[in-house]
Motif scaffolding. Sequence first.
Motif, PDB file in Angstrom:
ATOM      1  N   LYS A 186      -3.705   2.230  23.126  1.00  0.00           N
ATOM      2  CA  LYS A 186      -4.105   1.619  24.403  1.00  0.00           C
ATOM      3  C   LYS A 186      -5.372   0.784  24.233  1.00  0.00           C
ATOM      4  N   LYS A 187      -6.337   1.310  23.466  1.00  0.00           N
ATOM      5  CA  LYS A 187      -7.571   0.565  23.214  1.00  0.00           C
ATOM      6  C   LYS A 187      -7.294  -0.738  22.473  1.00  0.00           C
ATOM      7  N   LEU A 188      -6.370  -0.681  21.518  1.00  0.00           N
ATOM      8  CA  LEU A 188      -6.033  -1.857  20.720  1.00  0.00           C
ATOM      9  C   LEU A 188      -4.991  -2.744  21.400  1.00  0.00           C
ATOM     10  N   ARG A 189      -4.534  -2.314  22.564  1.00  0.00           N
ATOM     11  CA  ARG A 189      -3.534  -3.043  23.353  1.00  0.00           C
ATOM     12  C   ARG A 189      -2.245  -3.284  22.558  1.00  0.00           C
ATOM     13  N   ILE A 190      -1.800  -2.232  21.897  1.00  0.00           N
ATOM     14  CA  ILE A 190      -0.536  -2.297  21.166  1.00  0.00           C
ATOM     15  C   ILE A 190       0.565  -1.869  22.117  1.00  0.00           C
ATOM     16  N   VAL A 242       2.323   7.169  15.545  1.00  0.00           N
ATOM     17  CA  VAL A 242       1.470   7.346  16.718  1.00  0.00           C
ATOM     18  C   VAL A 242       1.458   8.820  17.079  1.00  0.00           C
ATOM     19  N   ILE A 243       0.294   9.435  16.971  1.00  0.00           N
ATOM     20  CA  ILE A 243       0.148  10.854  17.296  1.00  0.00           C
ATOM     21  C   ILE A 243       0.136  10.990  18.807  1.00  0.00           C
ATOM     22  N   THR A 244       1.116  11.709  19.330  1.00  0.00           N
ATOM     23  CA  THR A 244       1.241  11.867  20.778  1.00  0.00           C
ATOM     24  C   THR A 244       0.583  13.141  21.274  1.00  0.00           C
ATOM     25  N   ALA A 245       0.487  14.152  20.419  1.00  0.00           N
ATOM     26  CA  ALA A 245      -0.144  15.411  20.824  1.00  0.00           C
ATOM     27  C   ALA A 245      -0.670  16.141  19.595  1.00  0.00           C
ATOM     28  N   GLN A 246      -1.731  16.880  19.818  1.00  0.00           N
ATOM     29  CA  GLN A 246      -2.319  17.696  18.758  1.00  0.00           C
ATOM     30  C   GLN A 246      -2.601  19.063  19.346  1.00  0.00           C
ATOM     31  N   LEU A 254       0.815  -1.208   0.000  1.00  0.00           N
ATOM     32  CA  LEU A 254       0.000   0.000   0.000  1.00  0.00           C
ATOM     33  C   LEU A 254       0.854   1.267   0.000  1.00  0.00           C
ATOM     34  N   GLY A 255       2.062   1.181   0.548  1.00  0.00           N
ATOM     35  CA  GLY A 255       2.948   2.328   0.543  1.00  0.00           C
ATOM     36  C   GLY A 255       2.639   3.368   1.591  1.00  0.00           C
ATOM     37  N   THR A 256       1.776   3.063   2.545  1.00  0.00           N
ATOM     38  CA  THR A 256       1.459   4.002   3.617  1.00  0.00           C
ATOM     39  C   THR A 256       1.668   3.327   4.961  1.00  0.00           C
ATOM     40  N   CYS A 257       1.658   4.129   6.005  1.00  0.00           N
ATOM     41  CA  CYS A 257       1.779   3.572   7.346  1.00  0.00           C
ATOM     42  C   CYS A 257       0.434   3.679   8.049  1.00  0.00           C
ATOM     43  N   ILE A 258       0.325   2.995   9.158  1.00  0.00           N
ATOM     44  CA  ILE A 258      -0.860   3.071  10.003  1.00  0.00           C
ATOM     45  C   ILE A 258      -0.712   4.309  10.868  1.00  0.00           C
ATOM     46  N   ILE A 259      -1.755   5.113  10.964  1.00  0.00           N
ATOM     47  CA  ILE A 259      -1.721   6.314  11.799  1.00  0.00           C
ATOM     48  C   ILE A 259      -2.727   6.126  12.927  1.00  0.00           C
ATOM     49  N   LEU A 260      -2.218   6.161  14.165  1.00  0.00           N
ATOM     50  CA  LEU A 260      -3.054   5.971  15.351  1.00  0.00           C
ATOM     51  C   LEU A 260      -2.786   7.070  16.364  1.00  0.00           C
TER      52      LEU A 260
END
Length: 92
Positions: free
Chosen positions: A18-22, A67-71, A6-12
């Motif tokens: 934490k919800k997905l227990r990663i 992984v977005i840590t802050a917005q 796909l050439g993209t990464c997963i953005i969480l």
Amino acid sequence: MGQKDLGTCIILSIKDTKKLRINLDELKLVRKVEISPITGFDKSKIKRKLRIEIEKVAEEYEADIAVITAQLDIYDFLTSINYYFNLYKYKD
């Protein structure tokens, strides 16, 4: 079709991990990144631009997960959004 196809990464968000227990300790931290604020009138268009920027940086570092840590949102005449995120790769 795998993630590399796909050439993209997963953005969480950090909350989603934490919800997905990663367990982020099981992944290799590649880089901490800040995207300078993107401004505009429409919040959804701004977030789409931010997603494109995240994917560009993730591709450069061959990251699998962002992984977005802050917005940071600033509402004035224009809306301005800034993301802070960490890039991770799966450990071999």
